[in-house]
Design a protein around this motif. Structure first.
Motif, mmCIF file in Angstrom:
data_model
loop_
_atom_site.group_PDB
_atom_site.id
_atom_site.type_symbol
_atom_site.label_atom_id
_atom_site.label_comp_id
_atom_site.label_asym_id
_atom_site.label_seq_id
_atom_site.Cartn_x
_atom_site.Cartn_y
_atom_site.Cartn_z
ATOM 1 N N ASP A 227 29.800 -54.793 -35.132
ATOM 2 C CA ASP A 227 28.737 -55.438 -35.921
ATOM 3 C C ASP A 227 27.694 -54.415 -36.372
ATOM 4 O O ASP A 227 27.243 -54.424 -37.524
ATOM 5 C CB ASP A 227 28.066 -56.535 -35.093
ATOM 6 C CG ASP A 227 28.952 -57.768 -34.938
ATOM 7 O OD1 ASP A 227 29.788 -58.005 -35.823
ATOM 8 O OD2 ASP A 227 28.818 -58.471 -33.911
ATOM 9 N N LYS A 228 27.325 -53.529 -35.445
ATOM 10 C CA LYS A 228 26.318 -52.516 -35.767
ATOM 11 C C LYS A 228 26.827 -51.571 -36.862
ATOM 12 O O LYS A 228 26.096 -51.241 -37.806
ATOM 13 C CB LYS A 228 25.982 -51.715 -34.497
ATOM 14 C CG LYS A 228 24.819 -50.753 -34.656
ATOM 15 C CD LYS A 228 24.682 -49.887 -33.410
ATOM 16 C CE LYS A 228 24.443 -50.732 -32.171
ATOM 17 N NZ LYS A 228 24.276 -49.894 -30.958
ATOM 18 N N THR A 229 28.077 -51.137 -36.736
ATOM 19 C CA THR A 229 28.649 -50.232 -37.728
ATOM 20 C C THR A 229 28.844 -50.932 -39.065
ATOM 21 O O THR A 229 28.676 -50.326 -40.136
ATOM 22 C CB THR A 229 29.997 -49.676 -37.228
ATOM 23 O OG1 THR A 229 29.833 -49.140 -35.908
ATOM 24 C CG2 THR A 229 30.502 -48.578 -38.131
ATOM 25 N N TRP A 230 29.202 -52.225 -39.009
ATOM 26 C CA TRP A 230 29.358 -53.003 -40.251
ATOM 27 C C TRP A 230 28.034 -53.094 -40.998
ATOM 28 O O TRP A 230 27.996 -52.973 -42.223
ATOM 29 C CB TRP A 230 29.894 -54.391 -39.911
ATOM 30 C CG TRP A 230 30.135 -55.252 -41.119
ATOM 31 C CD1 TRP A 230 29.324 -56.239 -41.596
ATOM 32 C CD2 TRP A 230 31.242 -55.196 -42.015
ATOM 33 N NE1 TRP A 230 29.855 -56.806 -42.724
ATOM 34 C CE2 TRP A 230 31.041 -56.182 -43.015
ATOM 35 C CE3 TRP A 230 32.384 -54.412 -42.076
ATOM 36 C CZ2 TRP A 230 31.944 -56.392 -44.044
ATOM 37 C CZ3 TRP A 230 33.282 -54.625 -43.111
ATOM 38 C CH2 TRP A 230 33.056 -55.603 -44.075
ATOM 39 N N ARG A 231 26.942 -53.292 -40.246
ATOM 40 C CA ARG A 231 25.618 -53.322 -40.884
ATOM 41 C C ARG A 231 25.303 -51.968 -41.514
ATOM 42 O O ARG A 231 24.709 -51.889 -42.598
ATOM 43 C CB ARG A 231 24.543 -53.694 -39.857
ATOM 44 C CG ARG A 231 24.573 -55.150 -39.424
ATOM 45 C CD ARG A 231 23.290 -55.539 -38.709
ATOM 46 N NE ARG A 231 23.074 -54.759 -37.503
ATOM 47 C CZ ARG A 231 23.541 -55.106 -36.300
ATOM 48 N NH1 ARG A 231 24.255 -56.206 -36.159
ATOM 49 N NH2 ARG A 231 23.289 -54.355 -35.241
ATOM 50 N N LYS A 232 25.705 -50.910 -40.846
ATOM 51 C CA LYS A 232 25.467 -49.568 -41.379
ATOM 52 C C LYS A 232 26.206 -49.373 -42.703
ATOM 53 O O LYS A 232 25.689 -48.754 -43.648
ATOM 54 C CB LYS A 232 25.932 -48.526 -40.356
ATOM 55 C CG LYS A 232 25.498 -47.104 -40.664
ATOM 56 C CD LYS A 232 26.118 -46.111 -39.703
ATOM 57 C CE LYS A 232 25.690 -46.370 -38.270
ATOM 58 N NZ LYS A 232 26.246 -45.333 -37.364
ATOM 59 N N LYS B 47 27.059 -51.786 -44.830
ATOM 60 C CA LYS B 47 26.359 -52.590 -45.833
ATOM 61 C C LYS B 47 25.085 -51.891 -46.306
ATOM 62 O O LYS B 47 24.755 -51.885 -47.499
ATOM 63 C CB LYS B 47 26.028 -53.967 -45.253
ATOM 64 C CG LYS B 47 27.244 -54.858 -45.023
ATOM 65 C CD LYS B 47 27.951 -55.145 -46.340
ATOM 66 C CE LYS B 47 29.126 -56.081 -46.164
ATOM 67 N NZ LYS B 47 29.835 -56.320 -47.434
ATOM 68 N N GLN B 48 24.359 -51.300 -45.352
ATOM 69 C CA GLN B 48 23.136 -50.582 -45.713
ATOM 70 C C GLN B 48 23.455 -49.367 -46.570
ATOM 71 O O GLN B 48 22.743 -49.073 -47.543
ATOM 72 C CB GLN B 48 22.401 -50.168 -44.434
ATOM 73 C CG GLN B 48 21.835 -51.347 -43.654
ATOM 74 C CD GLN B 48 21.472 -50.986 -42.232
ATOM 75 O OE1 GLN B 48 21.648 -49.848 -41.792
ATOM 76 N NE2 GLN B 48 20.972 -51.967 -41.473
#
Length: 444
Positions: free
Chosen positions: A364-369, A371-372
């Motif tokens: 989840d954290k890497t996925w947000r990265k 997207k950012q």
């Protein structure tokens, strides 16, 4: 003049040879070198071979165990066995007399002073076959564990190389922008010195402009040191001499990543998850082996012996029988062993749950990265387009003779900074995708 020309030609030729001989490494070449030269992977491979050898050793225990033994003994004194007359009773003779058995005292030698025996014994375990087979399953699980640890090492090495590789390229790109800042600072100092010499201005802070140049030179040096550190780490991992080497320019990855749930589903193939499941399987086999330890050791024993020196025993004889061994204390101690195995099972189950949640959280954290990074890329592309338009306008002014050199350099600097930010965002996105694949256990 001819000698000077020849010398210059030689120097230029040598320089062009050095330039053409510069080694360029791609990301895949670095990964291949790390896989070939990694001591960590070599250690894991030796551990796999060690466990395979242990499996073969334990397989031998299924078959008859043969032992060859022999003794030789020399007796300095041998007692005689004396049988007194009449010790065996008496019988009536034909003439009515009584005959003693034996008729007179007799002496018999116990044996020879020198005696030896040689025997070949074979023992075939029967009841322990169940525990032996369970032990073999544990050995096979250990092999799978080491193989998964090796796979995990491969993934970690690949990710580490990608991070260093792209980090180096980003820093080198930042150096280009820093070089543009340095050029602009030098141009401003030159303009100020020219204006001061012409008497056009007196309020010029030359020391401040020189300090700006020194600051830009320091920043450029820091970036160069950072590049050297990255290359040094890559040299350590790959065991390649990267001094003076060049990294191949990376094309931004425009591929669209899969939905986040797809990576979470694939994470069951993550080596840490596989290791957790194998540890659970090993704990279950340990419980099974502890229960099988309560079974008595029953087996068939057979052999053949040869002896000389004892007149009582036959000189040679084959034999066969059944052997039973049962340590009753194991019935109590194995209960505690089973408890230990149960607690190991519970630890493996908790570790598996924790690992899955940790991996999902990291995904989840890497996925947000990612997207950012995507949002930053869009913004950076827009800025680069505007900066290019501004540079074109400045070039038009230069053609019209209305350009100031520092203004042109400043416009180029702003474009260079925008391109660096775009390049950094694109490669940061590539690194994030690599991290995501690593978490999902995907080897690219």
């Amino acid at each position: 003049m001819k000698k000077i020309s020849l010398l210059l030609l030689t120097i230029l030729s040598f320089g062009s040879f050095r330039l053409s001989a510069q080694v360029v490494y791609s990301l895949q070449q670095l990964k291949d070198a790390a896989g070939k030269n990694s001591h960590q992977l070599a250690i894991k491979e030796y551990q796999v071979q060690e466990k395979i050898s242990k499996l073969k050793e334990d397989e031998i225990k299924k078959y008859p165990a043969a032992t060859l033994d022999g003794t030789y003994q020399y007796n300095f004194k041998l007692p005689d066995i004396t049988v007194p007359a009449g010790a065996l009773g008496s019988v009536k003779t034909g003439n009515g007399d009584t005959q003693l058995l034996p008729a007179q005292s007799s002496n018999f030698a116990v044996g020879q002073k020198g005696s030896y025996n040689v025997g070949l014994n074979l023992y075939q375990p029967l009841s322990q076959q169940f525990k032996i087979n369970t032990g073999l399953e544990i050995d096979k699980t250990d092999i799978k564990l080491i193989q998964k640890e090796k796979e995990k090492t491969v993934l970690q090495l690949g990710l580490e190389i990608e991070q260093l590789y792209y980090g180096t390229l980003i820093t080198q790109k930042q150096s280009e922008a820093e070089a543009a800042r340095l050029e602009l600072a030098k141009a401003r100092l030159k303009d100020a010195e020219g204006a001061l010499a012409a008497g056009k201005t007196t309020g010029v802070n030359l020391a401040g402009l020189r300090a700006d140049i020194a600051g830009e030179e320091q920043s450029l040096l820091k970036l160069d040191i950072q590049v050297q550190d990255y290359l040094g780490e890559l040299s350590r991992i790959t065991e390649l001499d990267l001094t003076g080497a060049k990294l191949m320019e990376a094309e931004p990855d425009n591929s669209v990543p899969e939905p986040v749930e797809a990576y979470k589903s694939s994470s069951f193939g993550n080596p840490d998850m596989e290791i957790g499941r194998l540890n659970k399987e090993k704990a279950l086999l340990g419980i099974k082996a502890a229960r099988q330890s309560n079974i008595p050791d029953i087996g068939i024993i057979t052999g053949y012996y040869v002896q000389q020196g004892s007149p009582v025993l036959p000189p040679s004889s084959p034999y066969v029988g059944i052997s039973l061994k049962w340590n009753l204390q194991d019935l109590f101690s194995n209960k505690q062993v089973q408890n230990q195995r149960v607690f190991q099972l519970k630890q493996a189950e908790e570790s598996l749950i924790y690992t899955k949640r940790q991996i999902d959280s990291d995904i989840d954290k890497t996925w947000r990265k990612i997207k950012q990074s995507g949002a930053l890329i869009l913004a950076a592309k827009k800025l680069v387009a505007y900066r290019r338009d501004a540079l074109k306008e400045q070039q038009d002014r230069q053609i019209a003779g209305l350009d100031i050199k520092t203004a042109m350099l400043e416009t180029k600097l702003r474009l260079s900074e925008a391109e660096v930010n775009l390049y950094s965002a694109q490669l940061s996105n590539v690194i994030a995708i690599a991290e995501l694949r690593n978490l999902a256990g995907q080897i690219k």
